[in-house]
Scaffold this active site. Structure first.
Site, short mmCIF file in Angstrom:
data_model
loop_
_atom_site.label_atom_id
_atom_site.label_comp_id
_atom_site.label_asym_id
_atom_site.label_seq_id
_atom_site.Cartn_x
_atom_site.Cartn_y
_atom_site.Cartn_z
N PHE A 182 7.29 -12.20 -20.84
CA PHE A 182 8.48 -12.96 -20.46
C PHE A 182 8.47 -14.32 -21.14
O PHE A 182 7.44 -14.84 -21.57
CB PHE A 182 8.58 -13.10 -18.94
CG PHE A 182 7.51 -13.93 -18.30
CD1 PHE A 182 7.69 -15.30 -18.09
CD2 PHE A 182 6.31 -13.37 -17.90
CE1 PHE A 182 6.70 -16.08 -17.50
CE2 PHE A 182 5.32 -14.14 -17.31
CZ PHE A 182 5.51 -15.50 -17.10
N CYS A 183 9.67 -14.90 -21.24
CA CYS A 183 9.87 -16.21 -21.87
C CYS A 183 11.17 -16.78 -21.31
O CYS A 183 11.76 -16.20 -20.40
CB CYS A 183 9.91 -16.08 -23.39
SG CYS A 183 11.18 -14.92 -23.98
N THR A 184 11.64 -17.88 -21.85
CA THR A 184 12.79 -18.56 -21.26
C THR A 184 14.05 -17.71 -21.26
O THR A 184 14.66 -17.47 -20.22
CB THR A 184 13.06 -19.88 -21.99
OG1 THR A 184 11.86 -20.65 -22.03
CG2 THR A 184 14.15 -20.67 -21.29
N CYS A 189 9.74 -13.16 -25.92
CA CYS A 189 9.09 -12.01 -25.28
C CYS A 189 9.55 -10.70 -25.91
O CYS A 189 8.84 -9.69 -25.83
CB CYS A 189 9.30 -12.01 -23.78
SG CYS A 189 10.95 -12.41 -23.18
N ILE A 210 13.41 -15.46 -18.32
CA ILE A 210 13.32 -16.14 -17.03
C ILE A 210 14.70 -16.53 -16.51
O ILE A 210 15.00 -16.36 -15.32
CB ILE A 210 12.45 -17.41 -17.17
CG1 ILE A 210 11.02 -17.03 -17.58
CG2 ILE A 210 12.42 -18.21 -15.87
CD1 ILE A 210 10.23 -18.20 -18.14
#
Length: 248
Positions: A182-184, A189, A210
């Site tokens: 996961f990432c922003t 990701c 996210i």
């Protein structure tokens, strides 16, 4: 009520006319009164824009008229003030630099897990096959320090180009588990999941990142805030700017 609409969006899609597209997109955004940053690379587009709601959504609607960008999806949040100082359109080698040229998401995405499904897995403590779920934060260390999922793996990387090396060092810890990167907003990701799968790790990407999780699920299993690359600095799980003076 907050009146400035903020969007983030990206799409891996082949772009061969970046030099021609750059001034056109900037002129269109400026004419609409928008500010932010658009990154153009051969592999795709990355968009951060803010302005009046109708102007932002109109710009995106026009962008989607180009078949290459028809699948572009946006994540929305709101602010009282414009979080960007100017309108920039930049040409980049990659829309998120990994320095790993064999990773080409425009040729095919890694499998994704929906936010609601991930929450259910975290609630029950395993995926639908009964396997352990491992959350892997692919962001830079300073971003992670603002907040992350409870129990997530954090390799303390300082830039995304360090991810392939860290993945090689920790590969054996991930094999045999369901890994959710996961990432922003989803862009890092997505590349990370493809790289992990090529190395034999069963990796999925969190669809929408996210911010997509916050939008659809809220703050379940999350601690803290989410760093964003504009003057708001960070967003709470309710997608509101962080409180002034809040600790990082």
């Amino acid at each position: 009520m907050a009146s400035v609409l903020n969007i983030s969006a990206y799409l891996f899609t082949r772009i061969d006319d970046r030099e021609t597209l750059r001034p056109l997109l900037r002129a269109r955004a400026v004419a609409a009164g928008l500010k932010g940053t658009i990154l153009l690379a051969e592999e795709g587009i990355n968009v951060f824009l803010a302005g009046a709601p109708g102007s932002v959504r109109g710009f995106v609607a026009d962008l989607r008229l180009d078949p290459r960008f028809a699948a572009l999806t946006t994540k929305e949040s709101w602010s009282d003030e414009q979080p960007f100082g100017r309108m920039l359109v930049r040409l980049k080698r990659e829309i998120i630099r990994m320095d790993h040229p064999t990773i080409r998401p425009e040729s095919g995405r890694a499998p994704a897990v929906a936010p609601a499904t991930l929450r259910r897995w975290l609630d029950q403590g395993h995926d639908d096959s009964g396997r352990e779920v491992v959350l892997l934060d692919t962001r830079n260390a300073f971003e992670v320090d603002y907040g992350t999922f409870a129990g997530a793996i954090d390799w303390r990387i300082e830039r995304f180009t360090q991810f392939p090396g860290a993945a090689a060092d920790h590969r054996d810890d991930l094999v045999g588990k369901t890994v959710v990167s996961f990432c922003t907003g989803g862009i890092r990701c997505e590349k990370a999941a493809i790289h992990l799968r090529e190395s034999g790790v069963d990796a999925l990407q969190l669809d929408g990142g996210i911010l997509g999780y916050f939008e659809q699920v809220g703050g379940a299993h999350w601690t803290g805030e989410c760093f964003v690359f504009d003057e708001r600095e960070a967003l709470t799980p309710s997608l509101e700017p962080r409180l002034v003076g809040a600790a990082s």
